[in-house]
Design a protein around this motif. Structure first.
Motif, mmCIF file in Angstrom:
data_model
loop_
_atom_site.group_PDB
_atom_site.id
_atom_site.type_symbol
_atom_site.label_atom_id
_atom_site.label_comp_id
_atom_site.label_asym_id
_atom_site.label_seq_id
_atom_site.Cartn_x
_atom_site.Cartn_y
_atom_site.Cartn_z
ATOM 1 N N VAL A 250 -9.690 -5.038 7.166
ATOM 2 C CA VAL A 250 -8.389 -5.603 6.441
ATOM 3 C C VAL A 250 -8.376 -5.317 5.073
ATOM 4 O O VAL A 250 -9.407 -5.603 4.332
ATOM 5 C CB VAL A 250 -8.579 -7.121 6.720
ATOM 6 N N ASP A 251 -7.323 -4.544 4.940
ATOM 7 C CA ASP A 251 -7.012 -4.156 3.530
ATOM 8 C C ASP A 251 -5.597 -4.165 3.075
ATOM 9 O O ASP A 251 -4.607 -4.473 3.875
ATOM 10 C CB ASP A 251 -7.199 -2.407 3.335
ATOM 11 N N PHE A 252 -5.331 -4.846 1.828
ATOM 12 C CA PHE A 252 -3.968 -5.109 1.606
ATOM 13 C C PHE A 252 -3.200 -4.062 0.962
ATOM 14 O O PHE A 252 -3.921 -3.363 0.287
ATOM 15 C CB PHE A 252 -4.052 -6.363 0.792
ATOM 16 N N ASP A 253 -1.855 -3.961 0.815
ATOM 17 C CA ASP A 253 -1.194 -3.240 0.396
ATOM 18 C C ASP A 253 -0.781 -3.727 -1.315
ATOM 19 O O ASP A 253 -0.578 -3.056 -2.285
ATOM 20 C CB ASP A 253 0.346 -3.107 0.820
ATOM 21 N N VAL A 254 -0.853 -5.092 -1.407
ATOM 22 C CA VAL A 254 -0.653 -5.579 -2.716
ATOM 23 C C VAL A 254 -1.458 -6.743 -2.999
ATOM 24 O O VAL A 254 -1.645 -7.609 -2.207
ATOM 25 C CB VAL A 254 0.838 -6.168 -2.808
ATOM 26 N N TYR A 255 -1.951 -6.845 -4.251
ATOM 27 C CA TYR A 255 -2.913 -7.921 -4.697
ATOM 28 C C TYR A 255 -2.309 -8.509 -5.804
ATOM 29 O O TYR A 255 -2.082 -7.886 -6.853
ATOM 30 C CB TYR A 255 -4.117 -7.533 -5.198
ATOM 31 N N PHE A 256 -1.330 -9.624 -5.596
ATOM 32 C CA PHE A 256 -0.563 -10.079 -6.526
ATOM 33 C C PHE A 256 -1.027 -11.286 -7.629
ATOM 34 O O PHE A 256 -1.745 -12.350 -6.817
ATOM 35 C CB PHE A 256 0.663 -10.781 -5.956
ATOM 36 N N HIS A 257 -1.321 -11.176 -8.688
ATOM 37 C CA HIS A 257 -1.976 -11.983 -9.644
ATOM 38 C C HIS A 257 -1.034 -13.191 -9.952
ATOM 39 O O HIS A 257 0.094 -13.021 -10.319
ATOM 40 C CB HIS A 257 -2.383 -11.333 -10.801
ATOM 41 N N GLU A 258 -1.468 -14.481 -9.749
ATOM 42 C CA GLU A 258 -0.482 -15.664 -10.112
ATOM 43 C C GLU A 258 -0.006 -15.715 -11.540
ATOM 44 O O GLU A 258 0.779 -15.995 -12.035
ATOM 45 C CB GLU A 258 -1.290 -16.922 -9.605
ATOM 46 N N ASN A 259 -1.253 -15.279 -12.382
ATOM 47 C CA ASN A 259 -0.948 -15.355 -13.801
ATOM 48 C C ASN A 259 0.335 -14.423 -14.208
ATOM 49 O O ASN A 259 0.781 -14.772 -15.211
ATOM 50 C CB ASN A 259 -2.288 -14.710 -14.588
ATOM 51 N N GLU A 260 0.520 -13.277 -13.467
ATOM 52 C CA GLU A 260 1.721 -12.679 -13.680
ATOM 53 C C GLU A 260 3.087 -13.565 -13.687
ATOM 54 O O GLU A 260 3.988 -13.135 -14.617
ATOM 55 C CB GLU A 260 1.911 -11.525 -12.780
ATOM 56 N N LEU A 261 3.080 -14.509 -12.844
ATOM 57 C CA LEU A 261 4.230 -15.381 -12.866
ATOM 58 C C LEU A 261 4.467 -16.140 -14.065
ATOM 59 O O LEU A 261 5.610 -16.149 -14.480
ATOM 60 C CB LEU A 261 4.051 -16.183 -11.696
ATOM 61 N N HIS A 262 3.435 -16.649 -14.702
ATOM 62 C CA HIS A 262 3.496 -17.323 -15.830
ATOM 63 C C HIS A 262 3.559 -16.570 -17.203
ATOM 64 O O HIS A 262 3.970 -17.032 -18.008
ATOM 65 C CB HIS A 262 2.219 -18.310 -15.744
ATOM 66 N N ASP A 263 2.856 -15.165 -17.082
ATOM 67 C CA ASP A 263 2.855 -14.607 -18.294
ATOM 68 C C ASP A 263 4.305 -13.747 -18.414
ATOM 69 O O ASP A 263 4.643 -13.413 -19.330
ATOM 70 C CB ASP A 263 1.487 -13.494 -18.255
#
Length: 554
Positions: A250-263
């Protein structure tokens, strides 16, 4: 003759009959309006249609009488051996052996494309699954979602959808603080904090952080030291999670960081959008979403009275971010403990002007229990009381683990019997299916050694009852995959493969591909080889949709 050709033949027959009874009644009628299904009892024929019942009122006819007219005309169609009317107007259709058998060559010629189509080409899907907090190894619930989510992605893509597999990386919040405090305590040789994380992996990560830190980590003041353990520890833990998933296929196309939403100001943009749409109100110094008007059981705080963003604010910002990235379908896979979260997410979807269950779909998965020697397995070598992905794979391997986790509906709790999955017997479902595939290759190797090849094809020779049943099942594969994509249920593919394997084993026991003794190779042997290879192709295609290998030898 496949269902598409038979539907077209039905249309060619029904349209003039309908016009004769009521002019204009066939206008706009297409083959898609004439559904076919497999009778539960194969003695009733190869296909059944309720077209007469569906159209009787439109054409002004008695359903059974109209069905008789359709049957009398349809039986003249090449490839149709017989048509019968049943009950109030059902039409049962039997194909001749040549028409039914022709499917074997179609499958072999199509290869990996058999079962695929582009019916979902307009769907741009963001599929978010696993998304375990980077505070420890992936537990069994996350492991189930890894197997199921990856299978859903494969199945949707086989139907033409554009799918992005996404992992929501939660690097913001109290869990990360607890993780950091646990690492610090382990480094200092202190007991695990009361709300912290235990398990040998904490000590492992703490040692790696101390070695990786550029300098003496013990010279830092407490706040700086905890921040160092947080930053480096989360990185090491998440790298392990990604590696474990990769080894699980299982490999993902995107790893989205929650911190990005707040920063990045994404939360503020989401609140502004909802304010423009009239769904925001202020009360007691806090900012609220008026979600009760959108199906939620209560209104939700977005910005607390102290000015801090509530947890739900991140969901709002993340959903808007996905839609702004061009996804018209957002699928989120959550654990059983999030069941109460669905209504607020659907209210959120509606607040942005989208359609719940269409633009946003939430799938809930139930718990997984491992059973060994008849007893629940609750301990992990590395993670303490939590059994992990690595534990399961170490015991049964990737194929057995993935298959076992995808073959049951996620709506129900799952007990995985490790003793069964370790056996090389027919009661082990993954062995049963993989062995059927390996057997098709063994038949092919033996056929080649005996001079049997696919140089000719006489489908009318595939007339044994086991061949009729096997062909009928093979013909079902595209429909099964399409339905599994529609309802997001890969277990339907797994259960189909088990049924197909059983029918193949029965055919193998009754029909020979290789002549006996010194008997000559005849057209029937070469034709059966086509059917053998077609079955192998479908088993291979189906296992591939589940992310399970199709071994050629076992």
């Amino acid at each position: 003759m496949g269902p598409e050709q038979l539907s077209a033949a039905l249309l060619a027959v029904i349209a003039p009959l309908a016009e004769a009874r009521r002019p204009g009644s066939s206008e706009g009628l297409t083959a898609a309006d004439l559904p076919l299904e497999r009778p539960k009892n194969r003695e009733h024929g190869d296909w059944a249609s309720n077209a007469a019942l569906k159209l009787a009122k439109v054409v002004g006819a008695n359903p059974r009488e109209f069905a008789g007219e359709i049957a009398a005309a349809l039986v003249e169609t090449p490839g149709v051996a017989g048509v019968e009317v049943a009950g109030p107007g059902f039409i049962n259709i039997r194909l001749d052996a040549a028409a039914a058998g022709s499917l074997a060559k179609q499958i072999v010629d199509a290869g990996t494309a058999f079962g695929t189509n582009d019916s979902r080409a307009d769907e741009v899907i963001n599929l978010e699954f696993v998304s375990a907090n980077p505070t420890g190894p992936i537990h069994l619930g996350g492991t189930r979602w890894a197997a199921v989510g990856d299978a859903i992605a494969r199945i949707l893509m086989s139907q033409g959808a554009q799918v992005t597999k996404e992992y929501y990386f939660n690097d913001h919040g109290v869990q990360i603080d607890r993780f950091a405090r646990s690492l610090v305590a382990a480094h200092r040789g202190e007991p695990t904090p009361e709300d912290g994380y235990g398990g040998a992996y904490i000590g492992d990560i703490a040692r790696r952080v101390a070695l990786a830190y550029p300098g003496d980590i013990d010279t830092l003041d407490p706040a700086a030291q905890q921040e160092a353990f947080r930053e480096l520890g989360v990185g090491f833990m998440f790298a392990e999670i990604k590696q474990s998933l990769h080894e699980f296929g299982v490999d993902f196309d995107v790893y989205f960081h929650e911190n990005e939403l707040h920063d990045s100001g994404a939360v503020e943009r989401a609140v502004a959008r909802l304010r423009e749409l009239g769904h925001i109100f202020e009360l007691d110094g806090a900012t609220w979403l008026r979600s009760t008007e959108l199906g939620d059981d209560k209104d939700r705080v977005i910005i607390k009275s102290d000015g801090q963003a509530a947890y739900f604010s991140g969901d709002l910002a993340y959903y808007l971010n996905k839609r702004e990235r061009g996804f018209n379908r957002c699928i989120i896979m959550l654990g059983a403990d999030h069941h109460g979260y669905v209504r607020r997410l659907m209210a959120m979807c509606a607040a942005f002007g989208d359609e719940p269950t269409v633009n946003l779909q939430v799938l809930i998965g139930q718990m997984v229990n491992l059973v060994k020697d008849g007893q629940p397995m609750r301990m992990s070598k590395r993670a303490g009381t939590v059994v992990t992905l690595e534990d399961l794979v170490e015991i049964v391997g990737v194929d057995a683990a993935r298959y076992a986790l995808t073959r049951s509906s996620t709506d129900s709790n799952l007990d995985v019997d490790l003793d069964v999955l370790q056996r090389r017997t027919n009661d082990n479902p993954v062995f049963y299916v993989q062995y059927a595939h390996a057997r098709t290759h063994n038949v092919g190797r033996n056929a080649a050694a005996s001079g049997v090849d696919r140089s000719e094809f006489a489908p009318e020779l595939l007339d044994h009852e086991t061949e009729s049943a096997l062909l009928g099942a093979l013909n079902e594969f595209p429909r099964i995959v399409a339905y599994a994509a529609e309802v997001r249920e890969p277990h339907r593919v797994a259960r189909y493969l088990e049924e197909l394997a059983g029918l193949y084993h029965r055919w193998y026991d009754n029909r020979r591909v290789i002549p006996l003794g010194d008997a000559p190779v005849e057209p029937v042997h070469r034709t059966r080889l086509w059917l053998n290879d077609a079955t192998g192709q479908v088993l291979r295609n189906g296992l591939g949709l589940l992310g399970v290998s199709a071994p050629e030898r076992m």
